[in-house]
Design a protein around this motif. Structure first.
Motif, PDB file in Angstrom:
ATOM      1  N   GLY A   1      -4.010   1.916   7.002  1.00 16.70           N
ATOM      2  CA  GLY A   1      -4.533   0.596   6.678  1.00 16.70           C
ATOM      3  C   GLY A   1      -5.647   0.656   5.656  1.00 16.70           C
ATOM      4  N   LEU A   2      -6.526   1.656   5.773  1.00 19.36           N
ATOM      5  CA  LEU A   2      -7.626   1.797   4.814  1.00 19.36           C
ATOM      6  C   LEU A   2      -7.115   2.186   3.428  1.00 19.36           C
ATOM      7  CD1 LEU A   2     -10.402   3.558   6.949  1.00 19.36           C
ATOM      8  CD2 LEU A   2      -9.903   1.126   6.661  1.00 19.36           C
ATOM      9  N   PHE A   3      -6.084   3.039   3.372  1.00 16.49           N
ATOM     10  CA  PHE A   3      -5.481   3.384   2.077  1.00 16.49           C
ATOM     11  C   PHE A   3      -4.973   2.125   1.374  1.00 16.49           C
ATOM     12  CE2 PHE A   3      -4.288   7.959   3.434  1.00 16.49           C
ATOM     13  CZ  PHE A   3      -5.525   8.411   3.020  1.00 16.49           C
ATOM     14  N   LEU A   4      -4.233   1.307   2.116  1.00 15.69           N
ATOM     15  CA  LEU A   4      -3.695   0.079   1.535  1.00 15.69           C
ATOM     16  C   LEU A   4      -4.821  -0.881   1.153  1.00 15.69           C
ATOM     17  CD1 LEU A   4      -0.650  -0.578   3.909  1.00 15.69           C
ATOM     18  CD2 LEU A   4      -0.556   0.073   1.501  1.00 15.69           C
ATOM     19  N   LEU A   5      -5.830  -0.969   2.019  1.00 19.12           N
ATOM     20  CA  LEU A   5      -6.955  -1.853   1.747  1.00 19.12           C
ATOM     21  C   LEU A   5      -7.645  -1.471   0.446  1.00 19.12           C
ATOM     22  CD1 LEU A   5      -8.838  -4.133   2.736  1.00 19.12           C
ATOM     23  CD2 LEU A   5     -10.148  -2.396   3.970  1.00 19.12           C
ATOM     24  N   TYR A   6      -7.891  -0.184   0.284  1.00 16.87           N
ATOM     25  CA  TYR A   6      -8.567   0.254  -0.940  1.00 16.87           C
ATOM     26  C   TYR A   6      -7.672   0.093  -2.167  1.00 16.87           C
ATOM     27  CZ  TYR A   6     -11.409   3.008  -4.123  1.00 16.87           C
ATOM     28  OH  TYR A   6     -12.168   3.402  -5.187  1.00 16.87           O
ATOM     29  N   ASP A   7      -6.377   0.334  -1.981  1.00 14.40           N
ATOM     30  CA  ASP A   7      -5.448   0.206  -3.091  1.00 14.40           C
ATOM     31  C   ASP A   7      -5.408  -1.224  -3.627  1.00 14.40           C
ATOM     32  OD1 ASP A   7      -3.349   1.284  -4.814  1.00 14.40           O
ATOM     33  OD2 ASP A   7      -1.975   0.060  -3.638  1.00 14.40           O
ATOM     34  N   TYR A   8      -5.509  -2.197  -2.725  1.00 13.95           N
ATOM     35  CA  TYR A   8      -5.403  -3.599  -3.145  1.00 13.95           C
ATOM     36  C   TYR A   8      -6.740  -4.234  -3.487  1.00 13.95           C
ATOM     37  CZ  TYR A   8      -0.436  -4.113  -2.074  1.00 13.95           C
ATOM     38  OH  TYR A   8       0.931  -4.014  -2.096  1.00 13.95           O
ATOM     39  N   THR A   9      -7.837  -3.713  -2.932  1.00 16.13           N
ATOM     40  CA  THR A   9      -9.139  -4.360  -3.137  1.00 16.13           C
ATOM     41  C   THR A   9     -10.129  -3.505  -3.923  1.00 16.13           C
ATOM     42  OG1 THR A   9     -10.091  -3.511  -1.073  1.00 16.13           O
ATOM     43  CG2 THR A   9      -8.852  -5.581  -0.965  1.00 16.13           C
ATOM     44  N   ALA A  10      -9.880  -2.198  -4.008  1.00 23.64           N
ATOM     45  CA  ALA A  10     -10.763  -1.260  -4.718  1.00 23.64           C
ATOM     46  C   ALA A  10     -12.164  -1.209  -4.099  1.00 23.64           C
ATOM     47  CB  ALA A  10     -10.853  -1.614  -6.206  1.00 23.64           C
ATOM     48  N   THR A  11     -12.278  -1.555  -2.825  1.00 25.37           N
ATOM     49  CA  THR A  11     -13.563  -1.441  -2.141  1.00 25.37           C
ATOM     50  C   THR A  11     -13.329  -1.229  -0.649  1.00 25.37           C
ATOM     51  OG1 THR A  11     -15.709  -2.489  -1.727  1.00 25.37           O
ATOM     52  CG2 THR A  11     -13.790  -3.927  -1.727  1.00 25.37           C
TER      53      THR A  11
ATOM     54  N   GLY B   1      -2.745 -11.765  -1.144  1.00 26.25           N
ATOM     55  CA  GLY B   1      -1.461 -12.222  -0.621  1.00 26.25           C
ATOM     56  C   GLY B   1      -1.225 -11.793   0.824  1.00 26.25           C
ATOM     57  N   ASN B   2       0.036 -11.850   1.209  1.00 27.98           N
ATOM     58  CA  ASN B   2       0.390 -11.606   2.606  1.00 27.98           C
ATOM     59  C   ASN B   2       0.281 -10.148   3.026  1.00 27.98           C
ATOM     60  OD1 ASN B   2       0.898 -14.292   3.163  1.00 27.98           O
ATOM     61  ND2 ASN B   2       3.046 -14.157   2.545  1.00 27.98           N
ATOM     62  N   ILE B   3       0.084  -9.247   2.051  1.00 26.26           N
ATOM     63  CA  ILE B   3      -0.099  -7.840   2.407  1.00 26.26           C
ATOM     64  C   ILE B   3      -1.340  -7.669   3.291  1.00 26.26           C
ATOM     65  CG2 ILE B   3      -1.500  -7.306   0.373  1.00 26.26           C
ATOM     66  CD1 ILE B   3       1.124  -5.010   2.004  1.00 26.26           C
TER      67      ILE B   3
ATOM     68  N   ALA C   1       7.368  11.906   8.716  1.00 30.11           N
ATOM     69  CA  ALA C   1       6.539  11.231   7.718  1.00 30.11           C
ATOM     70  C   ALA C   1       7.376  10.309   6.832  1.00 30.11           C
ATOM     71  CB  ALA C   1       5.802  12.260   6.872  1.00 30.11           C
ATOM     72  N   ILE C   2       8.576  10.789   6.438  1.00 32.45           N
ATOM     73  CA  ILE C   2       9.451   9.978   5.594  1.00 32.45           C
ATOM     74  C   ILE C   2       9.904   8.727   6.331  1.00 32.45           C
ATOM     75  CG2 ILE C   2      11.733   9.929   4.479  1.00 32.45           C
ATOM     76  CD1 ILE C   2      11.277  12.891   3.790  1.00 32.45           C
ATOM     77  N   VAL C   3      10.262   8.891   7.606  1.00 26.30           N
ATOM     78  CA  VAL C   3      10.692   7.735   8.401  1.00 26.30           C
ATOM     79  C   VAL C   3       9.572   6.710   8.516  1.00 26.30           C
ATOM     80  CG1 VAL C   3      11.372   6.984  10.713  1.00 26.30           C
ATOM     81  CG2 VAL C   3      12.434   9.008   9.706  1.00 26.30           C
ATOM     82  N   LEU C   4       8.353   7.189   8.798  1.00 27.83           N
ATOM     83  CA  LEU C   4       7.219   6.272   8.902  1.00 27.83           C
ATOM     84  C   LEU C   4       6.964   5.571   7.573  1.00 27.83           C
ATOM     85  CD1 LEU C   4       4.718   8.392  11.047  1.00 27.83           C
ATOM     86  CD2 LEU C   4       6.052   6.413  11.780  1.00 27.83           C
ATOM     87  N   ALA C   5       7.081   6.326   6.474  1.00 29.83           N
ATOM     88  CA  ALA C   5       6.881   5.722   5.149  1.00 29.83           C
ATOM     89  C   ALA C   5       7.943   4.663   4.855  1.00 29.83           C
ATOM     90  CB  ALA C   5       6.908   6.817   4.082  1.00 29.83           C
ATOM     91  N   MET C   6       9.206   4.952   5.240  1.00 33.95           N
ATOM     92  CA  MET C   6      10.276   3.979   5.029  1.00 33.95           C
ATOM     93  C   MET C   6      10.036   2.715   5.846  1.00 33.95           C
ATOM     94  SD  MET C   6      13.570   6.541   5.002  1.00 33.95           S
ATOM     95  CE  MET C   6      14.741   5.178   4.998  1.00 33.95           C
ATOM     96  N   VAL C   7       9.586   2.883   7.102  1.00 37.69           N
ATOM     97  CA  VAL C   7       9.274   1.722   7.936  1.00 37.69           C
ATOM     98  C   VAL C   7       8.165   0.900   7.305  1.00 37.69           C
ATOM     99  CG1 VAL C   7       8.322   1.005  10.160  1.00 37.69           C
ATOM    100  CG2 VAL C   7      10.063   2.793  10.078  1.00 37.69           C
ATOM    101  N   LEU C   8       7.147   1.584   6.773  1.00 40.00           N
ATOM    102  CA  LEU C   8       6.037   0.895   6.127  1.00 40.00           C
ATOM    103  C   LEU C   8       6.517   0.104   4.918  1.00 40.00           C
ATOM    104  CD1 LEU C   8       3.017   0.362   5.927  1.00 40.00           C
ATOM    105  CD2 LEU C   8       2.800   2.447   4.581  1.00 40.00           C
ATOM    106  N   VAL C   9       7.386   0.706   4.096  1.00 39.47           N
ATOM    107  CA  VAL C   9       7.918   0.017   2.917  1.00 39.47           C
ATOM    108  C   VAL C   9       8.709  -1.217   3.328  1.00 39.47           C
ATOM    109  CG1 VAL C   9       9.544   0.214   0.996  1.00 39.47           C
ATOM    110  CG2 VAL C   9       7.960   2.084   1.476  1.00 39.47           C
ATOM    111  N   ILE C  10       9.532  -1.074   4.367  1.00 35.66           N
ATOM    112  CA  ILE C  10      10.318  -2.216   4.861  1.00 35.66           C
ATOM    113  C   ILE C  10       9.389  -3.338   5.325  1.00 35.66           C
ATOM    114  CG2 ILE C  10      11.896  -2.984   6.681  1.00 35.66           C
ATOM    115  CD1 ILE C  10      13.155  -0.157   6.550  1.00 35.66           C
ATOM    116  N   MET C  11       8.309  -2.956   6.039  1.00 37.99           N
ATOM    117  CA  MET C  11       7.360  -3.971   6.508  1.00 37.99           C
ATOM    118  C   MET C  11       6.680  -4.671   5.334  1.00 37.99           C
ATOM    119  SD  MET C  11       5.627  -1.924   9.698  1.00 37.99           S
ATOM    120  CE  MET C  11       4.454  -3.225  10.033  1.00 37.99           C
ATOM    121  N   ILE C  12       6.367  -3.911   4.280  1.00 39.15           N
ATOM    122  CA  ILE C  12       5.685  -4.488   3.126  1.00 39.15           C
ATOM    123  C   ILE C  12       6.569  -5.531   2.438  1.00 39.15           C
ATOM    124  CG2 ILE C  12       4.818  -3.987   0.805  1.00 39.15           C
ATOM    125  CD1 ILE C  12       3.809  -1.323   1.928  1.00 39.15           C
ATOM    126  N   PHE C  13       7.844  -5.196   2.260  1.00 30.89           N
ATOM    127  CA  PHE C  13       8.739  -6.097   1.525  1.00 30.89           C
ATOM    128  C   PHE C  13       9.380  -7.150   2.421  1.00 30.89           C
ATOM    129  CE2 PHE C  13       8.475  -2.430  -1.292  1.00 30.89           C
ATOM    130  CZ  PHE C  13       8.196  -3.073  -2.492  1.00 30.89           C
TER     131      PHE C  13
END
Length: 660
Positions: A177-187, A201-203, A648-660
């Motif tokens: 969550g923090l990785f995504l937060l920083y990626d989208y907000t830069a803080t 947005g909804n992310i 790790a790949i499965v978790l990443a795929m689930v995350l991508v599906i949730m994002i889109f």
């Protein structure tokens, strides 16, 4: 500058004390115990001295080049609530530990990790940058793990595995969550989050969900509470007390930052927290009814009380501009729960110090003639059930008023259901505390007659007496905490104040009715269904042991299935990758070995003609190794690392599906 130095001292003092205390303990345990009590006392005193300063304006300290982005500390009135209750409880539990641990092994290790846990917990509450907060959060998980497994028996290690497994999993989800937060907000600075999250947005809902799961696991949020009923009975009682009274609040602190600050009380997120709070409140209280170990009852009670706080967090967002009562009730219950729950755990610890047993089937009747212990435990009981005149009444009444305000605002049947859950859950609290008190302190049992005064010292009774006095003082004069809570409310841009007139006929009547409901639950369910008789002996049963268990029946099988599937997939991929590499290597070697020498294959009497027969035979010979390589494709090569990568790949795929 002095205030900033004091802020740094508050953070570093427990960690330095852990090292010095450990060294002292190798030479003289008495000196170590006195030193630890002194240092936690100094820590609490420093926090008290900063009170007036914090009410005026926050204390901010930034030290660059630490953790990559710098160490950003802040102490405002909101954070001060958590730091104050943490240092107060730690001072008392450290004093209590010097009596409790007399017959324990590895005492030096315990105190070192106990102080390190204090340092990391204070670091969490002081952090203004979420990456700093995350770092202290993970340190706290590992240092508190050492407290849980202190006894080093099979049960303690099993509880430790559950605790550490959930802590690491929650930490990784939080980090995502923090990785995504920083990626989208830069803080990652808390004060900058609201403005930056507003426009992504909804992310933001995915980000906040990941962060809430990470923090909620530590706050015993359903369905990630499974570590709680195992860790509390396993740990020594002083550690159980801080696990319940304080460490749960680290998760609550993170949830407040996420819901109130980052998401600005978003209606969708607030509703989710509210619903989960009701689930926690009900499930924790209901499961506590069935337990027979006092510490396990209190563990499920902590889950239920965390539900009250989560309901308060959700109500703040639901009520929008009318959130004042909800935020006051939430802050009061954060403070009150820490006080009365630590008091109850200490009472259980006194019993364990003497009998080394906490099953009410074994210790029933022990406290009948222990007047002082009975009195102090009864104060804690009256506080947690919300009896008028005790601190629990203040916070529960405020939360109940906030629910009524929401009901008037939305006019939905769901709020009627929420009112029912709130009342029944409060009744559960009365019932399971009566189960403990009547079994341990009221029933007759001549084998425990006597005061056992030789086993108890003043340094164990004194902290309980102090907590009991605070319970009554806050209950009778809640205005004592009002200046601090009013300042804390202002940090969320709320200037409205409330007038304390809680001892009205309606409020007292509501509390008494709830308590009577709890008495009926105790008489009709606990006594009639859970209590059995065998001749002249009576005992309690626990049917919930055979019920569906989240950890045993869901999490463990699910993880095994995921591991088996990913292992099978990478078993196949591993075979292909390795064998294709061998095939390529042999093919290249075979190809490089073909040298067409005209002299060798030239037909006699004709310079330009080639002997095709000999040429094909040589090529066949050069490629004979290829058939061996093709056979090697059937080799069975398994790789644990590939399995982990697949997870790790499965978790990443689930995350991508949730994002889109």
């Amino acid at each position: 500058m002095i205030d900033k130095t004091a802020l740094l001292i508050i953070l570093l003092l427990p960690g330095i004390s852990a090292l010095i205390g450990w060294i002292l303990g190798r030479k003289n345990e008495g000196y170590r115990d006195a030193f630890n009590v002194l240092m936690t006392g100094v820590e609490f005193l420093l926090v008290i001295l900063l009170y007036q300063r914090v009410l005026k304006e926050p204390i901010i300290l930034f030290i660059p080049d630490i953790m990559g982005i710098g160490l950003y500390l802040k102490l405002d009135a909101f954070r001060y609530i958590f730091v104050l209750i943490t240092t107060f409880v730690w001072f008392l539990t450290t004093m209590y530990s010097t009596q409790y641990l007399i017959r324990y092994k590895n005492r030096n290790r315990y105190y070192a990790f106990f102080m390190l846990t204090l340092a990391s917990t204070v670091g969490i509450f002081l952090s203004e940058n979420i990456l700093n907060l995350f770092t202290f959060f993970e340190i706290m998980s590992f240092t508190s793990y050492a407290l849980i497994i202190h006894d080093e028996d099979e049960y303690a290690h099993d509880a430790g595995k559950s605790y550490l497994g959930m802590a690491i999993a929650a930490g990784m989800i939080l980090l995502m969550g923090l990785f995504l937060l920083y990626d989208y907000t830069a803080t990652l600075n808390v004060s900058e989050l609201a403005e930056n999250v507003r426009d992504i947005g909804n992310i933001k809902y995915l980000i906040s969900a990941l962060i809430i799961i990470g923090f909620g696991t530590k706050a015993s949020m359903f369905p990630f509470h499974v570590w709680l009923p195992k860790a509390h009975p396993a740990a020594p009682t002083p550690a159980s007390a801080v696990l319940s009274g304080i460490l749960i609040k680290t998760g609550i602190f993170g949830m407040i930052i996420t819901v109130w600050t980052m998401m600005e009380g978003d209606l969708f997120i607030s509703t989710a927290i509210l619903v989960l709070g009701f689930v926690n409140m009900f499930m924790g209280g209901f499961l506590a009814l069935f337990q027979r170990n006092i510490k396990r009852i209190l563990a499920y009670s902590s889950m239920s009380q965390a539900g009250y706080i989560m309901v308060g967090i959700g109500l703040v967002g639901m009520l929008k501009k009318h959130e004042t009562v909800a935020i006051y009730g939430t802050f009061y219950h954060i403070l009150n729960h820490a006080i009365f729950k630590v008091l109850l755990f200490m009472g259980a610890g006194i019993i364990y110090m003497i009998l080394h047993e906490l099953s009410i089937n074994v210790i029933r009747g022990f406290g009948r003639h222990k007047s002082l212990l009975k009195c102090v435990f009864f104060v804690g009981l009256l506080a947690i059930i919300g009896m008028p005149g005790f601190n629990g009444f203040i916070s529960k009444t405020l939360l109940h008023h906030a629910m009524a305000e929401a009901h008037n605002m939305y006019h939905s049947m769901w709020w009627t259901l929420g009112e029912v859950i709130f009342t029944i859950s409060s009744g559960f609290t009365v019932a399971y505390l009566l189960k403990i008190f009547i079994a341990v302190f009221m029933e007759k049992n001549e084998k425990y007659r006597g005061q056992y005064k030789e086993h108890i010292r003043k340094r164990a009774i004194f902290p309980m007496a102090v907590l009991g006095i605070v319970v009554i003082l806050v209950g009778l004069k809640p205005n004592i905490l009002l200046p601090l809570i009013e300042s804390a409310v202002k940090t969320f841009n709320i200037d409205e104040h409330i007038k304390f007139n809680l001892y009205t006929y309606e409020n007292v009547q509501s509390s008494i009715i709830t308590i009577l409901i709890g008495v009926f639950i105790y008489l009709g369910f606990v006594q009639m269904y859970l209590r059995k008789h065998d001749g002249n002996e009576s005992f309690y049963i626990n049917p919930s042991l055979n019920w569906f268990n989240l950890e045993r029946d869901l999490y463990h099988p699910m993880l095994k299935i995921i591991f088996m599937i990913t292992s099978a997939i990478f078993h196949f991929l591993d075979r292909i990758v390795v064998d294709m590499a061998y095939l390529g290597k042999a093919g290249i070697k075979a190809l490089s070995g073909i040298q067409i020498r005209r002299e060798r294959y030239r037909k006699p009497g004709n310079k330009d003609a080639i002997d095709i027969k000999h040429f094909i035979e040589d090529i066949t010979f050069e490629f004979h190794s290829l058939s061996d390589v093709l056979g090697a494709i059937c080799k069975n090569v398994n790789s644990l690392m590939y399995s982990l990568f697949m997870i790790a790949i499965v978790l990443a795929m689930v995350l991508v599906i949730m994002i889109f």
